[in-house]
Write an enzyme that holds these catalytic residues in place. Structure first.
Site, PDB file in Angstrom:
ATOM      1  N   TYR A  30      -6.247  -5.174   2.462  1.00  0.00           N
ATOM      2  CA  TYR A  30      -5.326  -4.946   0.971  1.00  0.00           C
ATOM      3  C   TYR A  30      -3.774  -5.283   1.913  1.00  0.00           C
ATOM      4  CZ  TYR A  30      -9.796  -3.564  -0.579  1.00  0.00           C
ATOM      5  OH  TYR A  30     -11.191  -3.366  -0.703  1.00  0.00           O
TER       6      TYR A  30
ATOM      7  N   ARG B 288       1.027  -1.292  -0.084  1.00  0.00           N
ATOM      8  CA  ARG B 288      -0.128   0.254  -0.012  1.00  0.00           C
ATOM      9  C   ARG B 288       0.723   1.665  -0.117  1.00  0.00           C
ATOM     10  NH1 ARG B 288      -2.831   1.612   3.380  1.00  0.00           N
ATOM     11  NH2 ARG B 288      -4.807   2.143   2.010  1.00  0.00           N
TER      12      ARG B 288
ATOM     13  N   CYS C 266      14.673  -4.274  -3.553  1.00  0.00           N
ATOM     14  CA  CYS C 266      15.462  -3.935  -4.980  1.00  0.00           C
ATOM     15  C   CYS C 266      14.731  -2.683  -5.123  1.00  0.00           C
ATOM     16  CB  CYS C 266      16.747  -4.965  -5.340  1.00  0.00           C
ATOM     17  SG  CYS C 266      17.530  -6.108  -4.711  1.00  0.00           S
TER      18      CYS C 266
HETATM   19  C1  LIG Z   1     -13.234  -3.177  -3.386  1.00  0.00           C
HETATM   20  C2  LIG Z   1     -14.849  -2.834  -3.695  1.00  0.00           C
HETATM   21  C3  LIG Z   1     -15.486  -3.391  -2.252  1.00  0.00           C
HETATM   22  C4  LIG Z   1     -14.832  -2.753  -1.061  1.00  0.00           C
HETATM   23  O1  LIG Z   1     -13.830  -1.770  -0.793  1.00  0.00           O
HETATM   24  P1  LIG Z   1     -13.458  -0.601   0.468  1.00  0.00           P
HETATM   25  O2  LIG Z   1     -12.941   0.108  -0.223  1.00  0.00           O
HETATM   26  O3  LIG Z   1     -12.484  -2.179   1.261  1.00  0.00           O
HETATM   27  O4  LIG Z   1     -14.809  -0.759   0.949  1.00  0.00           O
HETATM   28  C5  LIG Z   1     -16.787  -3.026  -2.849  1.00  0.00           C
HETATM   29  N1  LIG Z   1     -17.301  -3.055  -4.013  1.00  0.00           N
HETATM   30  C6  LIG Z   1     -16.571  -3.590  -4.844  1.00  0.00           C
HETATM   31  C7  LIG Z   1     -17.245  -3.625  -6.542  1.00  0.00           C
HETATM   32  C8  LIG Z   1     -15.012  -3.167  -5.409  1.00  0.00           C
HETATM   33  O5  LIG Z   1     -14.521  -3.364  -5.969  1.00  0.00           O
END
Ligand SMILES: *Cc1c(COP(=O)(O)O)cnc(C)c1O
Length: 421
Positions: A375, A314, A346
């Site tokens: 994530y 991240r 690296c």
């Molecule tokens: C990634 C995603 C989520 C979750 O998003 P957050 O920001 O982690 O809550 C929900 N719905 C869809 C369609 C996504 O692509």
């Protein structure tokens, strides 16, 4: 109530000192807190009061089976974007009737798998996908519930790479297109249109763009109903922020979010679905790491950890901020210095924090990279031929390794040589 805190000078997850886990399992290792997952899920659900909602945890945020099973016991469904995620959700005890399958490029094989097990809903993102799904479901003798993912042309979120609701985004169809696809779907075999879905971005604190997007969807629902269609569901997506900074920055006001959703859908007799990911899991996990070396360049001080961007990408991918805490609490009078906290990979991008003020950490000391439950592991790779980290879950004074560290054999044991070598 915080479930990662210092007790007698040692950072703990619930009742377990993180040092005990680091020493038994090694580092880097992800540690998740059951109590935090449960609290976040419950607080989120309670924000909607007596409005019945289906909460489908966004599995891409954290796919660990123990994490999914913890949420499944509270009644969570799953929002999935691949056959692998659907399989993980099923393996964690989430029934097909709770699984939503989304994503912009679902293959025929994935659609056939999802239809075959009878997922709750497939969120369709294009006319081509609708036709393929219709053919696949009809051939299987099924009638699959579908929603259409709309792009309301409203972006939101904490970073350009996690904003999905704008005109240049690959996700969804316009509201006008959704209307015509809906009418088309009614005439097709194998599919049963149920409603609309949306997801405009992630790390959202300000609900105004979300509310605007939801209201546009409701307008479309009303137009579809006026045209004689049955519309039962509205999938409002995820995207609520998690708090990454320990400086009093307020997180999203969940009761206000719940009240906003209730006011938008009031009196419409719609089943509401939500797909939180980060908000549930981010602060339910930490990444444990051990300091390997400290060094000075001409201009900077570096603290090199044994965790790297391959374990937690991240900061490199989104310039994300993570608190980094020593496992042994620093005395208040300990001097604070600024250092760049980096991994051994690296790449210059392998940096967790720049100029971070923190009490001096010596080689061998243990630290926790906070807010790493979403994530984190799901985006980990074995770049630089580094083993995927272990995952551990804590529950009160108990803890369990729920995914052992990858082994060398798992890393490259299945590779083979061609017969000319
Ligand atoms: C990634 C995603 C989520 C979750 O998003 P957050 O920001 O982690 O809550 C929900 N719905 C869809 C369609 C996504 O692509």
């Amino acid at each position: 109530m915080r479930h990662f805190q210092y007790i007698d000078g040692e950072l703990t997850a619930e009742d377990v000192p993180l040092r005990a886990i680091a020493e038994a399992v090694g580092t880097p290792a992800y540690v998740y807190s059951t109590a935090t997952l449960e609290r976040h899920f419950t607080v989120f659900r309670e924000a909607f009061g007596n409005l019945p909602v289906h909460i489908a945890f966004a599995v891409k945020a954290n796919t660990n089976r123990a994490v999914l099973a913890t949420l499944a016991r509270l009644g969570a469904g799953a929002d999935t974007v691949s056959e692998g995620e659907i399989r993980r959700a099923l393996a964690a005890g989430i029934p097909a009737s709770g699984i939503v399958f989304a994503g912009v490029g679902k293959t025929d094989a994935e659609l056939a798998f999802a239809v075959g097990i009878g997922v709750r809903q497939i969120n369709v993102e294009s006319a081509q996908e609708l036709d393929r799904l219709s053919a696949i479901a009809a051939a299987a003798g099924r009638e699959q519930a579908v929603c259409f993912r709309v792009n309301p042309l409203i972006g939101a979120g904490g970073h350009a790479k996690i904003t999905t609701g704008h005109g240049a985004s690959k996700f969804g169809v316009t509201l006008a297109e959704a209307e015509s696809l809906y009418a088309r779907a009614v005439t097709l075999p194998g599919v049963r249109p149920e409603g609309l879905s949306v997801h405009i971005g992630s790390q959202i604190v300000d609900f105004a763009p979300l509310e605007a997007a939801y209201r546009r969807m409701v307008e479309t629902v009303l137009r579809l109903r006026a045209a004689g269609h049955t519309v039962r569901r509205l999938d409002l997506g995820g995207g609520l922020a998690a708090t990454y900074r320990d400086d009093g920055t307020p997180g999203p006001d969940l009761p206000a979010y719940g009240a906003m959703v209730r006011s938008v859908v009031e009196g419409l007799d719609l089943e509401i679905e939500l797909e939180p990911g980060r908000m549930i899991a981010a602060n339910a996990g930490v990444l444990l790491s051990r300091a390997v070396v400290t060094k000075q360049s001409q201009e900077r001080s570096f603290l090199v950890l044994d965790a790297a961007m391959n374990d937690l990408i991240r900061p490199a991918l989104y310039d994300a901020f993570h608190e980094i805490l020593p496992l042994r609490e620093a005395p208040a009078d300990r001097p604070v210095a600024a250092a760049d906290i980096v991994g051994p990979v690296c790449e210059t991008g392998d940096t967790f924090a720049e100029h971070r003020q923190m009490p001096p950490v010596e080689p061998g000391d243990l630290v926790a990279i906070m807010s790493a439950g979403a994530y984190g592991f799901t985006m980990a790779s074995s770049y630089n031929s580094r083993l995927l980290p272990a995952e551990v879950i804590v529950n009160g004074d108990r803890w369990s390794v729920v995914r052992p560290r990858q082994t060398w054999d798992e890393l490259f044991g299945t590779e083979t040589l061609p017969d000319w070598l």
